[in-house]
Design a protein around this motif. Structure first.
Motif, PDB file in Angstrom:
ATOM      1  N   ARG A  74       0.826  -1.203   0.000  1.00  0.00           N
ATOM      2  CA  ARG A  74       0.000   0.000   0.000  1.00  0.00           C
ATOM      3  C   ARG A  74       0.864   1.258   0.000  1.00  0.00           C
ATOM      4  N   SER A 166      -6.336   8.790  -6.506  1.00  0.00           N
ATOM      5  CA  SER A 166      -6.716   7.492  -7.067  1.00  0.00           C
ATOM      6  C   SER A 166      -7.964   6.933  -6.398  1.00  0.00           C
ATOM      7  N   PRO A 169      -7.761   4.235  -2.241  1.00  0.00           N
ATOM      8  CA  PRO A 169      -8.006   2.801  -2.093  1.00  0.00           C
ATOM      9  C   PRO A 169      -7.362   2.186  -0.849  1.00  0.00           C
ATOM     10  N   ASP A 170      -6.361   2.852  -0.281  1.00  0.00           N
ATOM     11  CA  ASP A 170      -5.661   2.287   0.877  1.00  0.00           C
ATOM     12  C   ASP A 170      -6.118   2.885   2.202  1.00  0.00           C
ATOM     13  N   GLU A 374     -18.717   0.323 -10.647  1.00  0.00           N
ATOM     14  CA  GLU A 374     -18.180   0.778  -9.364  1.00  0.00           C
ATOM     15  C   GLU A 374     -19.120   1.812  -8.766  1.00  0.00           C
TER      16      GLU A 374
END
Length: 471
Positions: A74, A166, A169-170, A374
């Motif tokens: 990550r 982005s 996502p982490d 999504e």
């Protein structure tokens, strides 16, 4: 708390150390992972984290520590942990920002460039200056100003991620990983949004959710001369038009699926009307000469952009360039559909409703395929505590010389939903110095330095107000 000392400290740092370090940060091409698949090898994200950490370590904040947290696979996350000053409250304040950047995105004006910091006319130009490199500097500067002025603040954790551009996502994994360490959170300050001008403090009180997918309609195995097939086989484009008409009224743009709509809360409607009464209008758009907006009423336009669902077709496949198009009935058409959703709508349920509308009772039994679906929920601020409203009133009068403004934003920022779920009892201050014309994701990005100093001063006052609030 000595208000003059707060202001002097903030302005001294932004005129000197903070601006110099942020300028060096601009020069680091720390592209978000969506734009640099080799980020782990190029290590530009790590360079950005190291650079900002070095500056934070030099701040005279008693007991403060910094740490780079990096879970396997990550993107790195930078933490500044500052112990409470003048209070013994158990609540933590979390201040959020991010250090990853968008790409250059086209040609910049002469003398400017994405990785070339330039200070001109009270602005710092360069990628990441305003989105969102300033955030960590503003947070630490606000804390330093409080210490210099004898102010108070709860334990404050400044959290700077490197994946926001982005879609963060982490971040969920990091919030879970750090949950016990951070503890109960009473206030979240998010420094990553924009306002309607550079004169007042603007708070975002809602953000729309999003859902998107690719839909392909196929009617033939291969293209056929239109003289042979037209009138016998419905074109894939015609089928798609009919399917989209189930979802959106083509005349009004109103979304027809109830799963995508909701009532506008009374307090948000009141905010919009108050903002319009004070002169707020949606930002100007580069309209073609003669083109009209969809409504003449600014209240309706703002609600359309913040609390009503919309559909945009953002891409297409299967359509040849006009110059190359022959008399062929094409075998298939693919469209990318992007839905902006009201802040309180269940984005997953909305996406499922769209998929059902596109794949049920398809005209002429055409083949319909869905790909890359999504969805992400929006965010609606919780009711504002009396102490926060009072503090904002004071900040508006003493720092900006005009009342603060609240407005919903039409974009989607997934991390706010994550914070809302992680810290359900927290108050939220979602703000920033960006405003009209700052070009955050396109060429000539810039940061308004005077507004940045005022927002930083405001953060210091709000941290003090939180620490001294009754109860």
């Amino acid at each position: 708390m000595d208000q003059r000392a707060v202001r002097e400290t903030v302005r001294h740092l932004w005129a000197g150390d903070a601006l110099r370090s942020l300028s060096h940060f601009v020069a680091i091409p720390a592209l978000s992972p969506a734009f640099d698949v080799r980020w782990a090898t190029t290590r530009h994200l790590h360079d950005a984290v190291t650079h900002v950490r070095t500056w934070l370590d030099e701040r005279p904040l008693p007991g403060a520590t910094t740490e780079v947290v990096e879970l396997p696979g990550r993107t790195p996350l930078l933490l500044l942990d500052v112990p409470a000053a003048g209070t013994t409250g158990a609540e933590t304040v979390v201040v959020y920002g991010h250090l990853d950047k968008q790409p250059a995105a086209g040609e910049w004006s002469p003398g400017l460039g994405p990785w070339t910091p330039v200070v001109r006319d009270g602005r710092l130009y360069g990628r990441g200056a305003g989105d969102d490199g300033y955030a960590g500097y503003a947070a630490a500067t606000a804390l330093a100003a409080l210490h210099a002025a004898g102010g108070r603040h709860a334990r404050t954790v400044v959290l700077l991620e490197t994946g926001e551009e982005s879609g963060s996502p982490d971040l969920a994994a990091y919030l879970d990983h750090l949950a016990e360490r951070i503890g109960p959170v009473g206030l979240v300050v998010c420094l990553n949004t924009a306002g309607g001008d550079y004169d007042a403090l603007w708070l975002a009180t809602s953000l729309r959710g999003i859902a998107f997918l690719d839909v392909t309609v196929r009617v033939l195995e291969t293209g056929v001369h239109s003289g042979h097939a037209s009138g016998l086989v419905a074109s894939s484009f015609r089928v798609l038009r009919e399917l989209l008409d189930r979802i959106e009224d083509p005349r009004t743009g109103r979304i027809l699926l109830p799963e995508l709509a909701t009532e506008v809360p009374a307090e948000r409607l009141a905010e919009v009307r108050a903002a319009v009464a004070r002169g707020y209008r949606p930002a100007p758009l580069p309209l073609v000469d003669g083109v009209r907006l969809v409504d003449d009423d600014p209240v309706q336009l703002i609600l359309n952009n913040t609390w009503r669902p919309t559909l945009s077709v953002t891409g297409a496949d299967g359509l040849p360039p006009v110059a190359d198009a022959g008399n062929v009935l094409r075998p298939a058409t693919t469209l990318k559909l992007s839905f902006r959703l009201p802040p309180t709508v269940d984005a997953g349920a909305a996406l499922r409703a769209v998929e059902r509308a596109l794949t049920t009772d398809v005209p002429f039994d055409a083949d319909v395929r869905i790909a890359r679906p999504e969805a992400a929920d929006g965010w609606n601020a919780p009711p504002m505590a009396p102490w926060l409203r009072s503090a904002l009133d004071t900040v508006g009068a003493d720092v900006f010389g005009r009342p603060w403004q609240a407005i919903g934003l039409g974009g989607s920022i997934p991390f706010l939903g994550l914070f809302a779920r992680a810290y359900p009892d927290a108050q939220f201050v979602v703000t920033g110095p960006r405003g009209p014309g700052n070009n955050a994701h396109v060429p000539d990005e810039w940061l308004h330095l005077e507004q940045t100093a005022r927002v930083t001063e405001a953060v210091a006052h709000l941290l003090h107000a939180h620490a001294t609030a009754p109860g």
